[in-house]
Design a protein around this motif. Structure first.
Motif, PDB file in Angstrom:
ATOM      1  N   PRO A  61       0.831  -1.209   0.000  1.00  0.00           N
ATOM      2  CA  PRO A  61       0.000   0.000   0.000  1.00  0.00           C
ATOM      3  C   PRO A  61       0.864   1.258   0.000  1.00  0.00           C
ATOM      4  CG  PRO A  61      -0.801  -1.591   1.612  1.00  0.00           C
ATOM      5  CD  PRO A  61       0.513  -2.102   1.136  1.00  0.00           C
ATOM      6  N   ASP A  62       0.471   2.226  -0.809  1.00  0.00           N
ATOM      7  CA  ASP A  62       1.243   3.467  -0.921  1.00  0.00           C
ATOM      8  C   ASP A  62       0.443   4.679  -0.458  1.00  0.00           C
ATOM      9  OD1 ASP A  62       3.700   4.933  -2.174  1.00  0.00           O
ATOM     10  OD2 ASP A  62       1.953   5.927  -3.052  1.00  0.00           O
ATOM     11  N   SER A  63      -0.728   4.902  -1.052  1.00  0.00           N
ATOM     12  CA  SER A  63      -1.521   6.077  -0.706  1.00  0.00           C
ATOM     13  C   SER A  63      -2.942   5.912  -1.219  1.00  0.00           C
ATOM     14  CB  SER A  63      -0.890   7.348  -1.296  1.00  0.00           C
ATOM     15  OG  SER A  63      -0.810   7.245  -2.698  1.00  0.00           O
ATOM     16  N   VAL A  64      -3.799   6.822  -0.811  1.00  0.00           N
ATOM     17  CA  VAL A  64      -5.201   6.832  -1.247  1.00  0.00           C
ATOM     18  C   VAL A  64      -5.555   8.251  -1.685  1.00  0.00           C
ATOM     19  CG1 VAL A  64      -7.611   6.527  -0.559  1.00  0.00           C
ATOM     20  CG2 VAL A  64      -5.863   4.931   0.269  1.00  0.00           C
ATOM     21  N   SER A  65      -6.228   8.359  -2.803  1.00  0.00           N
ATOM     22  CA  SER A  65      -6.712   9.646  -3.285  1.00  0.00           C
ATOM     23  C   SER A  65      -8.158   9.479  -3.730  1.00  0.00           C
ATOM     24  CB  SER A  65      -5.846  10.168  -4.432  1.00  0.00           C
ATOM     25  OG  SER A  65      -5.845   9.254  -5.509  1.00  0.00           O
ATOM     26  N   SER A  66      -8.762  10.548  -4.206  1.00  0.00           N
ATOM     27  CA  SER A  66     -10.142  10.464  -4.695  1.00  0.00           C
ATOM     28  C   SER A  66     -10.283  11.274  -5.969  1.00  0.00           C
ATOM     29  CB  SER A  66     -11.133  10.971  -3.639  1.00  0.00           C
ATOM     30  OG  SER A  66     -10.949  12.356  -3.402  1.00  0.00           O
ATOM     31  N   VAL A  67     -11.232  10.846  -6.792  1.00  0.00           N
ATOM     32  CA  VAL A  67     -11.503  11.514  -8.066  1.00  0.00           C
ATOM     33  C   VAL A  67     -12.997  11.714  -8.202  1.00  0.00           C
ATOM     34  CG1 VAL A  67     -11.410  11.285 -10.573  1.00  0.00           C
ATOM     35  CG2 VAL A  67      -9.447  10.599  -9.211  1.00  0.00           C
ATOM     36  N   ARG A  68     -13.391  12.869  -8.700  1.00  0.00           N
ATOM     37  CA  ARG A  68     -14.806  13.112  -8.954  1.00  0.00           C
ATOM     38  C   ARG A  68     -14.955  13.992 -10.182  1.00  0.00           C
ATOM     39  NH1 ARG A  68     -16.586  18.202  -6.374  1.00  0.00           N
ATOM     40  NH2 ARG A  68     -14.811  19.131  -5.274  1.00  0.00           N
ATOM     41  N   ILE A  69     -16.120  13.907 -10.795  1.00  0.00           N
ATOM     42  CA  ILE A  69     -16.470  14.784 -11.914  1.00  0.00           C
ATOM     43  C   ILE A  69     -17.585  15.706 -11.445  1.00  0.00           C
ATOM     44  CG2 ILE A  69     -17.438  14.908 -14.233  1.00  0.00           C
ATOM     45  CD1 ILE A  69     -16.109  12.286 -14.865  1.00  0.00           C
ATOM     46  N   ARG A  71      -9.184  15.779  -8.908  1.00  0.00           N
ATOM     47  CA  ARG A  71      -8.483  14.735  -8.153  1.00  0.00           C
ATOM     48  C   ARG A  71      -7.904  15.348  -6.887  1.00  0.00           C
ATOM     49  NH1 ARG A  71      -5.179   9.487 -10.005  1.00  0.00           N
ATOM     50  NH2 ARG A  71      -4.143   9.015  -8.037  1.00  0.00           N
ATOM     51  N   THR A  72      -8.150  14.692  -5.754  1.00  0.00           N
ATOM     52  CA  THR A  72      -7.659  15.164  -4.471  1.00  0.00           C
ATOM     53  C   THR A  72      -6.555  14.238  -3.983  1.00  0.00           C
ATOM     54  OG1 THR A  72      -9.814  16.111  -3.896  1.00  0.00           O
ATOM     55  CG2 THR A  72      -8.269  15.728  -2.094  1.00  0.00           C
ATOM     56  N   GLU A  73      -5.359  14.794  -3.801  1.00  0.00           N
ATOM     57  CA  GLU A  73      -4.197  14.063  -3.328  1.00  0.00           C
ATOM     58  C   GLU A  73      -3.610  14.800  -2.131  1.00  0.00           C
ATOM     59  OE1 GLU A  73      -1.879  14.290  -6.885  1.00  0.00           O
ATOM     60  OE2 GLU A  73      -2.648  12.379  -7.667  1.00  0.00           O
ATOM     61  N   ASN A  74      -3.397  14.068  -1.023  1.00  0.00           N
ATOM     62  CA  ASN A  74      -2.864  14.685   0.206  1.00  0.00           C
ATOM     63  C   ASN A  74      -3.692  15.899   0.624  1.00  0.00           C
ATOM     64  OD1 ASN A  74      -0.650  12.824   0.277  1.00  0.00           O
ATOM     65  ND2 ASN A  74       0.395  14.069  -1.257  1.00  0.00           N
ATOM     66  N   ASN A  75      -5.024  15.751   0.492  1.00  0.00           N
ATOM     67  CA  ASN A  75      -5.984  16.793   0.880  1.00  0.00           C
ATOM     68  C   ASN A  75      -5.898  18.055   0.013  1.00  0.00           C
ATOM     69  OD1 ASN A  75      -7.093  15.281   3.072  1.00  0.00           O
ATOM     70  ND2 ASN A  75      -5.309  15.832   4.310  1.00  0.00           N
ATOM     71  N   VAL A  76      -5.267  17.951  -1.152  1.00  0.00           N
ATOM     72  CA  VAL A  76      -5.199  19.078  -2.079  1.00  0.00           C
ATOM     73  C   VAL A  76      -5.925  18.691  -3.363  1.00  0.00           C
ATOM     74  CG1 VAL A  76      -3.710  20.653  -3.363  1.00  0.00           C
ATOM     75  CG2 VAL A  76      -2.989  19.814  -1.110  1.00  0.00           C
ATOM     76  N   ALA A  77      -6.887  19.499  -3.779  1.00  0.00           N
ATOM     77  CA  ALA A  77      -7.698  19.201  -4.958  1.00  0.00           C
ATOM     78  C   ALA A  77      -7.147  19.934  -6.182  1.00  0.00           C
ATOM     79  CB  ALA A  77      -9.149  19.605  -4.719  1.00  0.00           C
ATOM     80  N   TYR A  78      -7.040  19.197  -7.292  1.00  0.00           N
ATOM     81  CA  TYR A  78      -6.574  19.762  -8.557  1.00  0.00           C
ATOM     82  C   TYR A  78      -7.610  19.496  -9.645  1.00  0.00           C
ATOM     83  CZ  TYR A  78      -2.027  19.598  -6.173  1.00  0.00           C
ATOM     84  OH  TYR A  78      -1.003  19.743  -5.278  1.00  0.00           O
ATOM     85  N   VAL A  79      -7.839  20.464 -10.508  1.00  0.00           N
ATOM     86  CA  VAL A  79      -8.701  20.275 -11.669  1.00  0.00           C
ATOM     87  C   VAL A  79      -7.828  19.717 -12.788  1.00  0.00           C
ATOM     88  CG1 VAL A  79     -10.309  21.327 -13.288  1.00  0.00           C
ATOM     89  CG2 VAL A  79     -10.131  22.211 -10.956  1.00  0.00           C
TER      90      VAL A  79
END
Length: 238
Positions: A105-113, A120-128
Protein backbone atom coordinates in the motif's frame (compact mmCIF):
# COMPACT_ATOMS: atom_id res chain seq x y z
CA UNK A 1 -70.52 -7.54 -21.30
CA UNK A 2 -70.62 -6.67 -24.97
CA UNK A 3 -67.72 -7.29 -27.31
CA UNK A 4 -67.20 -3.56 -27.96
CA UNK A 5 -67.04 -2.79 -24.23
CA UNK A 6 -64.54 -5.62 -23.57
CA UNK A 7 -62.50 -4.38 -26.54
CA UNK A 8 -62.41 -0.83 -25.14
CA UNK A 9 -61.29 -2.05 -21.70
CA UNK A 10 -58.53 -4.11 -23.31
CA UNK A 11 -57.25 -1.12 -25.24
CA UNK A 12 -57.42 1.07 -22.12
CA UNK A 13 -55.37 -1.42 -20.11
CA UNK A 14 -52.83 -1.77 -22.92
CA UNK A 15 -52.47 1.98 -23.22
CA UNK A 16 -52.10 2.32 -19.43
CA UNK A 17 -49.42 -0.39 -19.34
CA UNK A 18 -47.55 1.27 -22.20
CA UNK A 19 -47.69 4.65 -20.46
CA UNK A 20 -46.42 3.23 -17.15
CA UNK A 21 -43.60 1.42 -18.95
CA UNK A 22 -42.58 4.64 -20.71
CA UNK A 23 -42.56 6.54 -17.42
CA UNK A 24 -40.43 3.83 -15.79
CA UNK A 25 -37.93 3.83 -18.65
CA UNK A 26 -37.72 7.62 -18.58
CA UNK A 27 -37.12 7.60 -14.82
CA UNK A 28 -34.34 5.04 -15.22
CA UNK A 29 -32.66 7.11 -17.90
CA UNK A 30 -32.87 10.42 -16.05
CA UNK A 31 -31.69 8.94 -12.74
CA UNK A 32 -28.23 8.30 -14.17
CA UNK A 33 -25.62 10.96 -14.77
CA UNK A 34 -26.00 12.43 -18.28
CA UNK A 35 -23.26 11.46 -20.66
CA UNK A 36 -20.89 14.21 -21.68
CA UNK A 37 -18.48 13.75 -24.60
CA UNK A 38 -14.99 13.16 -23.27
CA UNK A 39 -15.84 11.27 -20.08
CA UNK A 40 -14.23 8.25 -21.77
CA UNK A 41 -10.85 9.84 -21.10
CA UNK A 42 -11.29 9.01 -17.41
CA UNK A 43 -11.31 5.53 -15.90
CA UNK A 44 -13.93 5.58 -13.13
CA UNK A 45 -15.23 2.04 -13.47
CA UNK A 46 -15.13 0.19 -10.16
CA UNK A 47 -12.42 -2.46 -10.24
CA UNK A 48 -10.46 -0.89 -13.10
CA UNK A 49 -6.70 -0.78 -12.62
CA UNK A 50 -3.64 0.74 -14.23
CA UNK A 51 0.02 -0.27 -13.74
CA UNK A 52 2.76 2.31 -14.35
CA UNK A 53 6.54 2.21 -14.70
CA UNK A 54 8.12 5.14 -12.85
CA UNK A 55 11.55 6.73 -13.03
CA UNK A 56 12.30 9.40 -10.44
CA UNK A 57 15.50 11.41 -10.16
CA UNK A 58 16.05 13.82 -7.28
CA UNK A 59 18.77 16.45 -7.05
CA UNK A 60 20.11 18.08 -3.87
CA UNK A 61 22.73 20.73 -3.18
CA UNK A 62 24.84 18.52 -0.96
CA UNK A 63 25.13 15.22 -2.78
CA UNK A 64 24.85 13.36 -6.06
CA UNK A 65 21.44 12.83 -7.74
CA UNK A 66 19.41 9.86 -6.50
CA UNK A 67 17.56 7.79 -9.12
CA UNK A 68 14.75 5.35 -8.35
CA UNK A 69 12.77 3.07 -10.64
CA UNK A 70 9.61 1.34 -9.45
CA UNK A 71 6.04 0.46 -10.37
CA UNK A 72 2.73 1.92 -9.26
CA UNK A 73 -0.70 0.32 -9.47
CA UNK A 74 -3.89 2.35 -9.13
CA UNK A 75 -7.26 0.69 -8.51
CA UNK A 76 -10.60 2.49 -8.72
CA UNK A 77 -12.95 1.37 -5.95
CA UNK A 78 -16.46 2.31 -4.83
CA UNK A 79 -17.25 5.85 -3.83
CA UNK A 80 -16.37 6.51 -0.17
CA UNK A 81 -18.58 9.59 0.11
CA UNK A 82 -21.47 11.23 -1.70
CA UNK A 83 -20.91 14.91 -2.33
CA UNK A 84 -23.50 17.57 -3.05
CA UNK A 85 -22.42 17.73 -6.70
CA UNK A 86 -21.47 14.11 -7.34
CA UNK A 87 -19.70 11.04 -6.02
CA UNK A 88 -16.00 10.81 -5.27
CA UNK A 89 -14.35 7.59 -6.38
CA UNK A 90 -11.62 6.16 -4.19
CA UNK A 91 -8.27 5.54 -5.90
CA UNK A 92 -6.02 3.09 -4.06
CA UNK A 93 -2.35 3.22 -5.00
CA UNK A 94 0.18 0.43 -4.47
CA UNK A 95 3.92 0.39 -5.05
CA UNK A 96 6.65 -2.20 -5.66
CA UNK A 97 10.30 -2.08 -6.68
CA UNK A 98 9.88 -4.47 -9.63
CA UNK A 99 7.65 -7.23 -11.02
CA UNK A 100 9.17 -9.85 -8.69
CA UNK A 101 8.14 -7.97 -5.54
CA UNK A 102 4.68 -7.96 -3.93
CA UNK A 103 2.52 -4.85 -4.04
CA UNK A 104 2.60 -2.66 -0.93
CA UNK A 105 0.00 0.00 0.00
CA UNK A 106 1.24 3.47 -0.92
CA UNK A 107 -1.52 6.08 -0.71
CA UNK A 108 -5.20 6.83 -1.25
CA UNK A 109 -6.71 9.65 -3.29
CA UNK A 110 -10.14 10.46 -4.69
CA UNK A 111 -11.50 11.51 -8.07
CA UNK A 112 -14.81 13.11 -8.95
CA UNK A 113 -16.47 14.78 -11.91
CA UNK A 114 -18.31 17.99 -11.09
CA UNK A 115 -19.49 20.70 -13.51
CA UNK A 116 -17.69 18.86 -16.34
CA UNK A 117 -14.39 19.02 -14.43
CA UNK A 118 -12.21 16.10 -13.41
CA UNK A 119 -11.11 16.89 -9.85
CA UNK A 120 -8.48 14.73 -8.15
CA UNK A 121 -7.66 15.16 -4.47
CA UNK A 122 -4.20 14.06 -3.33
CA UNK A 123 -2.86 14.69 0.21
CA UNK A 124 -5.98 16.79 0.88
CA UNK A 125 -5.20 19.08 -2.08
CA UNK A 126 -7.70 19.20 -4.96
CA UNK A 127 -6.57 19.76 -8.56
CA UNK A 128 -8.70 20.28 -11.67
CA UNK A 129 -7.02 17.74 -13.94
CA UNK A 130 -9.24 17.87 -17.03
CA UNK A 131 -12.25 19.65 -18.52
CA UNK A 132 -15.01 18.09 -20.62
CA UNK A 133 -15.45 17.86 -23.48
CA UNK A 134 -11.70 18.02 -24.22
CA UNK A 135 -11.01 20.73 -26.79
CA UNK A 136 -7.69 21.99 -28.13
CA UNK A 137 -6.43 25.23 -26.53
CA UNK A 138 -8.99 24.99 -23.72
CA UNK A 139 -7.56 26.66 -20.59
CA UNK A 140 -8.48 26.58 -16.89
CA UNK A 141 -7.05 27.11 -13.43
CA UNK A 142 -5.74 23.78 -12.14
CA UNK A 143 -5.68 25.19 -8.59
CA UNK A 144 -9.26 26.46 -8.61
CA UNK A 145 -10.15 24.30 -5.58
CA UNK A 146 -7.02 24.85 -3.48
CA UNK A 147 -5.00 27.75 -2.07
CA UNK A 148 -1.76 27.23 -4.03
CA UNK A 149 -2.30 30.15 -6.38
CA UNK A 150 -3.49 30.23 -9.97
CA UNK A 151 -1.88 27.69 -12.30
CA UNK A 152 -3.12 27.76 -15.89
CA UNK A 153 -3.51 24.39 -17.63
CA UNK A 154 -4.05 24.00 -21.36
CA UNK A 155 -5.33 21.15 -23.54
CA UNK A 156 -3.43 20.20 -26.68
CA UNK A 157 -3.33 17.42 -29.29
CA UNK A 158 -6.90 16.34 -28.55
CA UNK A 159 -7.87 13.21 -30.47
CA UNK A 160 -4.27 12.57 -31.56
CA UNK A 161 -2.35 9.28 -31.13
CA UNK A 162 0.31 8.89 -28.44
CA UNK A 163 2.76 6.03 -27.85
CA UNK A 164 3.78 4.76 -24.42
CA UNK A 165 6.30 1.94 -24.10
CA UNK A 166 5.12 -0.62 -26.70
CA UNK A 167 1.55 0.68 -26.95
CA UNK A 168 0.01 3.27 -29.25
CA UNK A 169 -3.26 4.86 -28.17
CA UNK A 170 -5.21 6.28 -31.14
CA UNK A 171 -7.12 9.04 -29.31
CA UNK A 172 -5.50 11.02 -26.53
CA UNK A 173 -5.57 14.46 -24.94
CA UNK A 174 -2.48 16.20 -23.52
CA UNK A 175 -2.78 18.57 -20.58
CA UNK A 176 0.10 21.05 -20.41
CA UNK A 177 0.17 22.10 -16.78
CA UNK A 178 3.34 24.16 -17.18
CA UNK A 179 6.19 24.46 -19.67
CA UNK A 180 8.52 27.25 -18.62
CA UNK A 181 12.29 27.40 -18.76
CA UNK A 182 14.64 30.25 -17.84
CA UNK A 183 18.33 30.65 -17.04
CA UNK A 184 17.62 29.89 -13.38
CA UNK A 185 14.88 27.26 -13.39
CA UNK A 186 12.73 24.86 -15.39
CA UNK A 187 9.12 23.87 -14.71
CA UNK A 188 7.64 21.33 -17.12
CA UNK A 189 4.55 19.35 -16.15
CA UNK A 190 2.20 17.46 -18.45
CA UNK A 191 -0.25 14.56 -18.41
CA UNK A 192 -1.64 12.52 -21.30
CA UNK A 193 -5.05 10.83 -21.15
CA UNK A 194 -6.27 8.16 -23.58
CA UNK A 195 -9.87 7.48 -24.52
CA UNK A 196 -11.32 4.44 -22.68
CA UNK A 197 -8.14 4.11 -20.59
CA UNK A 198 -7.40 7.21 -18.50
CA UNK A 199 -3.97 8.58 -17.60
CA UNK A 200 -1.22 6.97 -19.69
CA UNK A 201 1.75 9.32 -19.21
CA UNK A 202 2.93 11.88 -16.69
CA UNK A 203 6.02 14.04 -16.75
CA UNK A 204 7.22 16.45 -14.06
CA UNK A 205 10.53 18.31 -14.35
CA UNK A 206 11.09 21.01 -11.73
CA UNK A 207 14.70 22.11 -11.48
CA UNK A 208 16.53 25.04 -9.94
CA UNK A 209 19.75 25.95 -11.77
CA UNK A 210 22.86 27.47 -10.29
CA UNK A 211 22.73 31.27 -10.25
CA UNK A 212 25.00 32.13 -7.33
CA UNK A 213 28.02 33.05 -9.48
CA UNK A 214 28.37 34.49 -12.98
CA UNK A 215 30.35 31.43 -14.03
CA UNK A 216 27.46 28.99 -13.59
CA UNK A 217 24.58 31.17 -14.84
CA UNK A 218 23.12 29.78 -18.07
CA UNK A 219 25.03 26.51 -17.82
CA UNK A 220 21.97 24.45 -16.73
CA UNK A 221 23.93 23.33 -13.68
CA UNK A 222 21.31 21.83 -11.38
CA UNK A 223 21.26 22.90 -7.76
CA UNK A 224 18.19 20.93 -6.73
CA UNK A 225 14.90 19.61 -8.06
CA UNK A 226 13.22 16.55 -9.52
CA UNK A 227 12.69 14.70 -12.79
CA UNK A 228 9.71 12.34 -12.71
CA UNK A 229 8.34 10.16 -15.52
CA UNK A 230 5.41 7.73 -15.37
CA UNK A 231 4.44 5.42 -18.26
CA UNK A 232 1.41 3.15 -18.44
CA UNK A 233 2.48 -0.49 -18.68
CA UNK A 234 -0.85 -2.34 -18.43
CA UNK A 235 -4.51 -1.78 -17.56
CA UNK A 236 -7.72 -3.73 -17.19
CA UNK A 237 -10.43 -4.86 -14.79
CA UNK A 238 -9.98 -6.89 -11.63
Amino acid sequence: MSYSKRHSIFHFRSALLLALTSIWLYACQTSTEPHTPGYEYVSLETGSFRVYDVTEQRFALNGPPVTQTYQLREITTDSPIDLANGSAFRIERYRRANEQEPWQPDSVSSVRIADDQLIRTENNVAYVKLLFPPTDQLQWNGNAYNTLGEDTYQLRNTGQPFSVLNQTFPETATVIQQNDSTLVNQDKRLEVYARNVGLIYREKVQLQFCSSTPVCVGKAQIDYGIRYYMWLRSYGKL
